[in-house]
Write an enzyme that holds these catalytic residues in place. Structure first.
Site, mmCIF file in Angstrom:
data_model
loop_
_atom_site.group_PDB
_atom_site.id
_atom_site.type_symbol
_atom_site.label_atom_id
_atom_site.label_comp_id
_atom_site.label_asym_id
_atom_site.label_seq_id
_atom_site.Cartn_x
_atom_site.Cartn_y
_atom_site.Cartn_z
ATOM 1 C CB CYS B 109 -0.979 -0.028 1.176
ATOM 2 S SG CYS B 109 -2.307 1.175 1.004
ATOM 3 C CG HIS B 234 -3.455 -3.429 3.386
ATOM 4 N ND1 HIS B 234 -2.324 -2.920 3.970
ATOM 5 C CD2 HIS B 234 -4.104 -2.376 2.853
ATOM 6 C CE1 HIS B 234 -2.284 -1.605 3.793
ATOM 7 N NE2 HIS B 234 -3.351 -1.243 3.118
ATOM 8 C CD GLU B 236 -0.703 -5.610 5.681
ATOM 9 O OE1 GLU B 236 -0.800 -6.252 4.615
ATOM 10 O OE2 GLU B 236 -0.833 -4.376 5.745
#
Lengths: 599, 279
Positions: B109, B234, B236
């Site tokens: 990002c 994302h 994560e």
């Protein structure tokens, strides 16, 4: 406004899962915006209890973060006063979330755990005049040198420096032996930190500017010197008559119209602009299900790896205020609690807070409504056994100005009480979303429906007020919510959604839209079909249950579980003595998403 | 009835190689990035960029460098731009040395935006020039929503991944570059992930499957040498099954079929691939 909330929350790296918009023309003069945050702190670090803070005489007063400017002078009083042509334009602060992010990172991740300060307070209302004076209570005195306060530009009067609410600032009490380490750390993180005075034990709040004392006030007087104000209340006259409109024979058009109402339809375009996934804790977000419907409650895991999550929900019924403010408060509390229960949060693990935004609070009738609402809060919260842990108020949300013809106008908000709720979800894997999931599942409404339509979205659609606002029996509800909570923790519930604005038909439609699945519903009881389907009786849920769990679920909920039908097909079909509505879910979805679909 | 499910997987013993996760000035996803790596088997340190500049930590002590997500400098001068300048003006020599070694760089990002500004991707012939840009989303606002990704190449990052399903949350993620650059990226098989529909067919630019208007549905690319990955979504943020947008429905379906509900999500594979590379 959406952009402001977005930038503030997103740049802070704090997930923003909650949010809703409520429309009423009376907010045109002074729109209300509520924003709140929840944080966590460790109970203890190195044997220090982290909730305890105490500035000590001799500590340095240190201001960190942004500089002080003329923005935000009288911001707090401004927000509590009526708007008129003389309202100052500089009352609103100029925000810069990254300045705050820089110091919150270093304070939370480094300075806090190293024990570099004794006390800390944010500079909100009143700026340093309030933060320093509040902390001075902990040690009994302070001495501030205003010349030291870093300014955005020269030319500010001492009183302006003292009370400016320029944002992104904190005040800390740093002991002399830790000052060097603290200042070094701040410098290495590019955070401006300045010693602006000393905490003392003199019992006085002393402020100095250009070498002379500009304020020297006894601390006890400063905090408690304001004499208690006596205000008179008067009971409000009950208003509102019931409508004289027959029930239409078919309800398709009506249901579609209800789904398009601004207070009911999807505002997903706003939720998506708020980062609700940062920190990796998304469990139940602002929109749920294949068909993407906005939920009442969200669940976020705060600590990675934890089984627990934090549930948040809200309740707001300004349309009930003028008819019955006591019941308005009850409805807010019930809805805020019920939203969390539907997601699987046990009622015993919920706390709430209030936000009163009133109008004309020098008018005895408005104060009478305030008193009634406060009694409602007290009675319902104590009956539920749900603690109020915080709250806020703003008392003069009135606008005085002129219309196009130059005539003076006054526009006041309806008395508005927002109840926000927070709960600890014991097991996020057992959290329940609102969408219908599997064909053949049973559809229940939990709780009876009464003819309680005053202030409802249906009556608003009809252009009438009505006389009977939904009543609440919190003792019975407490028991009901415990039963549902138990059923959810035993995995008996496939979906759950609280029935709120728009009533049962709207709730059923939302559950169907979210699941992209039809439902076949048979209406029980003898109420007028439109009243049954759009009444806003409190305490109810729409729940879907796997057929295998029917007996266990009905045993858990007892007489509160009213079987309405089954999930399946492509249409939402509602039958009374005759067919009342038969609509493709795709058409319901279009109506629900259409009003703001192009934003 | 209690829900059938596997317990929390035991955390693997971390490998010797460590990761450095950059922080400071508005980066905000360092914590979840650290957790994802640790769960995959790689320990890391979160290091404020100022501490690298002040030599309180050394890039040379690490094998993976991560620029996590966030809003560095508030994105006020263009997403990732100011932070990239801080890196270029203060850490460039260390970074060049790091890139010359057998090391990996990951940018997610805001981290991808920083990599793009630094020219760490696409970096044809190891020339670090700005050749791609992540311009404002076609919709003009930040959007946070789940997207489906499929790998566009078989490389160290994507091995064994059939799909990722994770959030995007950005206002400037619209991948843009010249025709020639795009051709080179395509020819050298540098498209790591592209946005697609749930059935893995291409999004073909269609919103919301392609959430931002990226050319060729590009969600992430590697450098020409394959050692650097930049991506907008994302992974994560959705390490666990219960982080996935559709988990309540999936759970109910699995329950009815008597299938065990998984603990971890498919997104962890990306981090496991990093660990596997060093192993």
């Amino acid at each position: 406004m959406v952009h402001g909330v977005g930038v503030g929350g997103n740049c802070s790296g704090i997930p923003t899962p909650q949010g809703f918009v409520w429309f009423d023309d009376r907010y045109v003069g002074k729109p209300l915006v509520f924003a709140g945050t929840v944080g966590i702190i460790p109970r203890e670090v190195d044997g220090r209890k982290m909730h305890e803070k105490r500035a000590q005489a001799g500590d340095h007063i240190v201001m960190v973060g942004g500089r002080v400017g003329k923005d935000g002078i009288h911001g707090a009083t401004f927000s509590s006063e009526a708007l008129d042509p003389k309202s100052p334009v500089t009352a609103v602060q100029i925000g810069d979330p990254i300045t705050q992010k820089k110091f919150s990172d270093v304070i939370v991740h480094e300075a806090r755990d190293r024990g570099l300060y004794h006390s800390i307070t944010d500079n909100g209302a009143g700026g340093i005049s309030c933060s320093v004076a509040e902390m001075a209570k902990e040690c009994n005195g302070c001495h501030v040198i205003l010349d030291a306060v870093p300014l955005k530009y020269p030319g500010m009067a001492p009183w302006e420096i003292w009370i400016s609410e320029s944002q992104e600032r904190m005040t800390l009490a740093v002991p002399p032996e830790k000052l060097a380490a603290f200042m070094d750390l701040m410098q290495r993180r590019n955070v401006e930190a300045t010693v602006i005075g000393t905490f003392t034990g003199t019992g006085r709040c002393v402020v100095e500017y250009h070498g002379s004392t500009v304020m020297d006030i006894d601390l006890v007087f400063l905090h408690d010197g304001l004499p208690k104000k006596q205000l008179m209340t008067a009971p409000a006259a009950a208003t509102g008559a019931d409508p004289d409109v027959p029930c239409p024979p078919r309800l398709e058009e009506l249901l579609l119209t209800m789904l398009r109402r601004k207070n009911i339809c999807s505002k997903e375009f706003i939720s998506l602009q708020y980062d609700h996934t940062v920190q990796g804790g998304h469990v139940l977000g602002p929109v749920q299900g294949k068909g993407r419907v906005q939920g009442m409650a969200t669940v976020t895991r705060v600590l990675p790896g934890s089984r627990k999550g934090v549930g948040l929900s809200q309740g707001l019924f300004p349309a009930y205020a003028e008819i019955d403010p006591y019941r308005m408060a009850a409805a807010g509390i019930d809805t805020a609690i019920r939203g969390l229960v539907a997601a699987g949060v046990p009622p015993s693990a919920i706390a709430i807070l209030d936000n009163f935004c009133w109008c004309s609070s020098d008018d005895p009738v408005r104060l009478g409504q305030l008193k009634a609402a406060a009694f409602g809060c007290y009675d319902v919260a104590t009956a539920f056994g749900t603690p109020f842990i915080s709250g806020k108020d703003s008392m003069f949300n009135d606008f005085s100005g002129y219309d196009a013809a130059g005539n003076p106008v006054k526009i006041s908000v309806p008395p508005t009480l927002l109840i926000s709720s927070i709960g600890v979800h014991p097991d996020i894997h057992a959290a329940v979303s609102l969408d219908a999931k599997i064909e053949g599942d049973l559809v229940y409404v939990i709780g009876d429906t009464n003819e309680e339509l005053a202030g409802s979205e249906y009556f608003a659609h009809l252009g009438v007020t009505g006389s009977t606002v939904p009543a609440l029996d919190p003792v019975a509800m407490k028991e009901r919510y415990q039963h549902l909570s138990d059923a959810i923790s035993h995995g008996l519930v496939a979906s759950a959604f609280p029935v709120t604005h728009g009533g049962l038909a709207v709730a059923l439609a939302k559950v169907a839209i979210a699941g992209s699945l039809g439902m076949d519903i048979t209406m029980p009881g003898n109420l007028r079909p439109d009243y049954y389907l759009f009444s806003e009786t409190l305490g109810r849920f729409v729940v879907t249950v796997a057929p295998d769990n029917k007996r266990a679920f009905e045993r858990a909920l007892g007489a509160d579980a009213i079987l309405l039908g089954r999930v399946g097909g492509k249409n939402l079909r509602i039958t009374g003595t005759t067919t009342l509505a038969d609509l493709p879910v795709s058409e319901l979805e279009r109506a629900y998403k259409e009003p703001f679909g192009r934003y | 009835m209690t829900l059938p499910r596997t317990g929390t997987p035991a955390m693997p013993e971390p490998i010797f190689e460590r990761a450095l996760i950059m922080s400071g000035f508005g980066i905000n996803s360092e914590m979840e990035t650290q957790v994802a790596l640790l769960r995959a088997g790689m320990a890391s340190d979160i290091v404020h960029i100022n501490d690298l500049i002040d030599h309180k930590a050394r890039l040379a002590d690490y094998r993976l460098l991560v620029f996590p997500g966030g809003f560095s400098y508030g994105d006020d001068t263009g997403a990732g731009n100011a932070y990239a300048n801080r890196v270029r003006n203060n850490l460039w020599r260390d970074l060049e040395e790091f890139l010359a070694g057998d090391n990996l760089v990951l940018g997610i990002c805001n981290g991808f935006q920083i990599l793009a500004n630094l020219g760490l991707v696409p970096a044809f012939d190891r020339q670090y020039r700005r050749e791609i840009a992540l311009v404002p989303n076609r919709k003009g606002v930040l959007e946070c929503r789940f997207v489906t990704l499929k790998p566009g190449a078989d490389n160290l990052w994507t091995r064994g991944i059939e799909r990722l399903y994770c959030p995007v949350s950005h206002g400037e993620g619209n991948f843009s570059c010249s025709k020639e650059t795009l051709q080179k990226i395509r020819r050298q098989k540098m498209i790591a992930f592209s946005y697609c529909r749930e059935d893995l067919s291409p999004a073909n630019g269609e919103y919301p499957y392609n959430p931002n208007g990226s050319v060729e549905d590009i969600a992430g690319i590697t450098s020409a040498d394959g050692k650097v990955l930049g991506m907008m979504p994302h992974p994560e943020r959705a390490m666990d099954f219960v982080n996935l947008y559709d988990w309540p429905l999936k759970k109910e379906q699995m329950k009815r079929q008597g299938v065990q509900v998984p603990h971890e999500s498919m997104n962890m594979q990306l981090f496991k691939n990093i660990v596997k590379y060093f192993q």
